[in-house]
Design a protein around this motif. Sequence first.
Motif, PDB file in Angstrom:
ATOM      1  N   SER A  76       0.875  -1.183   0.000  1.00  0.00           N
ATOM      2  CA  SER A  76       0.000   0.000   0.000  1.00  0.00           C
ATOM      3  C   SER A  76       0.905   1.224   0.000  1.00  0.00           C
ATOM      4  CB  SER A  76      -0.907  -0.003   1.238  1.00  0.00           C
ATOM      5  OG  SER A  76      -1.812   1.071   1.209  1.00  0.00           O
ATOM      6  N   PRO A  77       1.296   1.696  -1.182  1.00  0.00           N
ATOM      7  CA  PRO A  77       2.427   2.621  -1.303  1.00  0.00           C
ATOM      8  C   PRO A  77       2.339   3.881  -0.444  1.00  0.00           C
ATOM      9  CG  PRO A  77       1.844   1.765  -3.445  1.00  0.00           C
ATOM     10  CD  PRO A  77       0.798   1.272  -2.501  1.00  0.00           C
ATOM     11  N   THR A  78       1.192   4.525  -0.387  1.00  0.00           N
ATOM     12  CA  THR A  78       1.077   5.704   0.456  1.00  0.00           C
ATOM     13  C   THR A  78      -0.227   5.633   1.235  1.00  0.00           C
ATOM     14  OG1 THR A  78       2.293   7.032  -1.166  1.00  0.00           O
ATOM     15  CG2 THR A  78       1.092   8.216   0.531  1.00  0.00           C
ATOM     16  N   VAL A  79      -0.107   5.381   2.518  1.00  0.00           N
ATOM     17  CA  VAL A  79      -1.275   5.370   3.392  1.00  0.00           C
ATOM     18  C   VAL A  79      -1.511   6.769   3.946  1.00  0.00           C
ATOM     19  CG1 VAL A  79      -2.259   4.426   5.518  1.00  0.00           C
ATOM     20  CG2 VAL A  79      -0.949   2.948   3.971  1.00  0.00           C
ATOM     21  N   SER A  80      -0.430   7.437   4.330  1.00  0.00           N
ATOM     22  CA  SER A  80      -0.550   8.785   4.900  1.00  0.00           C
ATOM     23  C   SER A  80       0.708   9.565   4.591  1.00  0.00           C
ATOM     24  CB  SER A  80      -0.759   8.705   6.417  1.00  0.00           C
ATOM     25  OG  SER A  80       0.377   8.131   7.043  1.00  0.00           O
ATOM     26  N   PHE A  81       0.572  10.893   4.575  1.00  0.00           N
ATOM     27  CA  PHE A  81       1.735  11.756   4.377  1.00  0.00           C
ATOM     28  C   PHE A  81       1.372  13.180   4.753  1.00  0.00           C
ATOM     29  CE2 PHE A  81      -0.510  11.440   0.366  1.00  0.00           C
ATOM     30  CZ  PHE A  81      -0.619  12.747  -0.080  1.00  0.00           C
ATOM     31  N   GLY A  82       2.407  13.973   5.008  1.00  0.00           N
ATOM     32  CA  GLY A  82       2.192  15.372   5.336  1.00  0.00           C
ATOM     33  C   GLY A  82       1.831  16.164   4.102  1.00  0.00           C
ATOM     34  N   THR A  83       0.691  16.804   4.131  1.00  0.00           N
ATOM     35  CA  THR A  83       0.256  17.602   2.986  1.00  0.00           C
ATOM     36  C   THR A  83       0.795  19.029   3.100  1.00  0.00           C
ATOM     37  OG1 THR A  83      -1.812  18.358   4.011  1.00  0.00           O
ATOM     38  CG2 THR A  83      -1.850  16.217   2.901  1.00  0.00           C
ATOM     39  N   LYS A  84       0.613  19.788   2.047  1.00  0.00           N
ATOM     40  CA  LYS A  84       1.165  21.148   2.014  1.00  0.00           C
ATOM     41  C   LYS A  84       0.468  22.077   2.999  1.00  0.00           C
ATOM     42  CE  LYS A  84      -1.686  21.877  -2.115  1.00  0.00           C
ATOM     43  NZ  LYS A  84      -1.667  22.172  -3.560  1.00  0.00           N
ATOM     44  N   GLU A  85      -0.723  21.692   3.490  1.00  0.00           N
ATOM     45  CA  GLU A  85      -1.455  22.534   4.442  1.00  0.00           C
ATOM     46  C   GLU A  85      -1.060  22.267   5.887  1.00  0.00           C
ATOM     47  OE1 GLU A  85      -3.139  20.667   2.162  1.00  0.00           O
ATOM     48  OE2 GLU A  85      -3.628  22.237   0.709  1.00  0.00           O
ATOM     49  N   ASP A  86      -0.277  21.212   6.154  1.00  0.00           N
ATOM     50  CA  ASP A  86       0.001  20.807   7.531  1.00  0.00           C
ATOM     51  C   ASP A  86       1.057  21.688   8.191  1.00  0.00           C
ATOM     52  OD1 ASP A  86      -1.822  18.745   7.361  1.00  0.00           O
ATOM     53  OD2 ASP A  86      -0.337  17.292   6.666  1.00  0.00           O
ATOM     54  N   SER A  87       0.967  21.759   9.513  1.00  0.00           N
ATOM     55  CA  SER A  87       1.921  22.548  10.285  1.00  0.00           C
ATOM     56  C   SER A  87       3.211  21.770  10.490  1.00  0.00           C
ATOM     57  CB  SER A  87       1.322  22.888  11.652  1.00  0.00           C
ATOM     58  OG  SER A  87       1.175  21.703  12.428  1.00  0.00           O
ATOM     59  N   LEU A  88       4.233  22.449  10.999  1.00  0.00           N
ATOM     60  CA  LEU A  88       5.506  21.788  11.276  1.00  0.00           C
ATOM     61  C   LEU A  88       5.316  20.682  12.306  1.00  0.00           C
ATOM     62  CD1 LEU A  88       8.557  21.452  11.056  1.00  0.00           C
ATOM     63  CD2 LEU A  88       8.814  23.342  12.689  1.00  0.00           C
ATOM     64  N   ASP A  89       4.530  20.933  13.348  1.00  0.00           N
ATOM     65  CA  ASP A  89       4.300  19.915  14.363  1.00  0.00           C
ATOM     66  C   ASP A  89       3.595  18.697  13.771  1.00  0.00           C
ATOM     67  OD1 ASP A  89       5.549  21.309  16.357  1.00  0.00           O
ATOM     68  OD2 ASP A  89       3.711  22.126  17.227  1.00  0.00           O
ATOM     69  N   GLN A  90       2.621  18.929  12.916  1.00  0.00           N
ATOM     70  CA  GLN A  90       1.921  17.809  12.276  1.00  0.00           C
ATOM     71  C   GLN A  90       2.873  17.023  11.371  1.00  0.00           C
ATOM     72  OE1 GLN A  90      -1.182  20.270  10.626  1.00  0.00           O
ATOM     73  NE2 GLN A  90      -2.746  19.378  11.975  1.00  0.00           N
ATOM     74  N   ASN A  91       3.749  17.732  10.658  1.00  0.00           N
ATOM     75  CA  ASN A  91       4.708  17.071   9.779  1.00  0.00           C
ATOM     76  C   ASN A  91       5.738  16.262  10.559  1.00  0.00           C
ATOM     77  OD1 ASN A  91       3.730  17.924   7.284  1.00  0.00           O
ATOM     78  ND2 ASN A  91       4.844  19.854   7.365  1.00  0.00           N
ATOM     79  N   ALA A  92       6.111  16.750  11.743  1.00  0.00           N
ATOM     80  CA  ALA A  92       7.202  16.146  12.502  1.00  0.00           C
ATOM     81  C   ALA A  92       6.733  15.083  13.486  1.00  0.00           C
ATOM     82  CB  ALA A  92       7.982  17.227  13.248  1.00  0.00           C
ATOM     83  N   GLU A  93       5.557  15.255  14.046  1.00  0.00           N
ATOM     84  CA  GLU A  93       5.131  14.399  15.152  1.00  0.00           C
ATOM     85  C   GLU A  93       4.095  13.357  14.757  1.00  0.00           C
ATOM     86  OE1 GLU A  93       4.026  17.105  18.219  1.00  0.00           O
ATOM     87  OE2 GLU A  93       6.028  18.035  18.284  1.00  0.00           O
ATOM     88  N   THR A  94       3.603  13.413  13.532  1.00  0.00           N
ATOM     89  CA  THR A  94       2.716  12.370  13.027  1.00  0.00           C
ATOM     90  C   THR A  94       3.244  11.887  11.682  1.00  0.00           C
ATOM     91  OG1 THR A  94       1.177  13.645  11.629  1.00  0.00           O
ATOM     92  CG2 THR A  94       0.812  13.721  14.008  1.00  0.00           C
TER      93      THR A  94
END
Length: 542
Positions: A338-356
């Motif tokens: 399942s190549p991409t289940v989740s990823f940081g989108t361009k709208e996400d914050s730094l904390d969302q990108n780093a901690e999830t």
Amino acid sequence: MGKMATRINSEMIAKYTKEGHWRNKTLYDLFKEVLKKHPNKIAVVDRGNQLSFQDIENMSNSLASSLRHLGVLKGEVVSFELPNWYQSVILNLALTKLGAVINPIIPIYRDREVTYILKQAESVAIVIPSTFRGYNYVEMLQRIKPNLPKLRDIIVVGDEVPEGMIALEKLMEGDRSPILPETVDPNDIKLLLYTSGTTAEPKGVQHTHNTLICENFNVAGGVGLDEESVIFMPSPVTHITGYLYALELPLILGCKVVLMDIWVPEKALDLITKEKCTWTVGATPFLQHLMDVPRVKDYDLSRLTFGCGGAFIPSEIIKGAVAKLGLRAYRGYGSSESPTVSFGTKEDSLDQNAETDGRVVGNEIRIVDSDNNPLPFWEEGEVVVKGPEVFVGYRDPSLNKDAFDQEGWYHTGDLGRLSADGYLEITGRKKDIIIRGGENLSSVEIENFLYMHPSVEVAAAVAMPDVKMGEKVCAYVKLKKGAHLTLEELIHFLSQHDLAKQKMPERLELIDEFPMTPSGKIKKNELRKDIAQKLNLPPVRI
């Protein structure tokens, strides 16, 4: 094994087509639209070579015609074990035109793994480099071909092409006029990709034209890629990441890809800067290595977005990269299945990108307990997924029983928790694997080799934490009475028995007794804690 079996049924086809996930087009269908719009635009940069979309069309026409002349038929499997070279782009498109099944093989695989894959896949041809990084692939194929009755042709990239093999360059020199492509059902198997996991042998993951194209558009939309993007690809094109985003996505979007065949951080920075690269995806070590370049501040990386996945990703790595490199970075989660289940989108914050591990995109997802019951938000359990980009079954259909439940959910073997607003955090894994530099290594396979050594009585291979590679292999061994063994002796023995270099133990711990469960199983979690304490690092999450 015959025609490839899949899990696709009429209900899936109707559902995903109606919802717009499956476009019922092939890579070549979409590439023709790009070619019409941008024939002379540079599509691929590789070691000083620059190819336009028209170059790719012309060369793939020649190659497709030559392969058809050799007898490659629709539905047959053609393998390639190439580095990140432009020839992989040409080959992938040529085989798409022929309706063949494409089987990438990681260049670090040697006789045993390659033989297993070619035999199970029933490959009729393979494309190899003559040599790469000091290894002679021609000699390897000469050794293993007698054991591969279905393998008809060995095609070579390079100067040394012995009698009985075929030069790829000659196959690309013929008539470059358009060929009549095969009529292909977009639900036919297009990609057969072997991945290591809990089993001792690699598992053949099957994807269709529809699942791959769905995945590519989901990622492009989520991270904001378009025809102006420039993709930098150091991840192997024989991994799912490199295959999708170097060989497929540029031909779908009409953007440029910059290939790198041997990872050198300083050269990577030079390429990224020179070619004005805007997006890349790689395992944690790639990002860490860029941060470790002494003169990294001399480079302007402000236009670059780095998607990080493939292994445990500390939040400090993402935040540190943003601060030190001046780029945007995010975590993501996926697999060959399942190549991409989740990823940081361009709208996400730094904390969302780093901690999830980002927001779930393009899939249905559940977190379930050991009895397969869905769990509430933020409770830890196994991640199971279902969706239009999930693979359609293993080459060996007997493996599907353990991978999919009765409702069609794919059980990843990874542990995680999900927030109410759709963000996923991977917390560990159920599967007994070691993830070294983003590559899954089977503990079972390594242990099978350890037991071959005459001095070994009991053995276990576990993941030990490593700052650069994420994880490395540590071998815990109880010796037979009176026996002696060093790490150097063990590595020498394993190399003689054809264990691939990246699977070699990088530390040996001799132990008098193993911690055991009441049922007689080795408590690997205690071994992982033990080695982490000795290294003064946090233990691997599992």
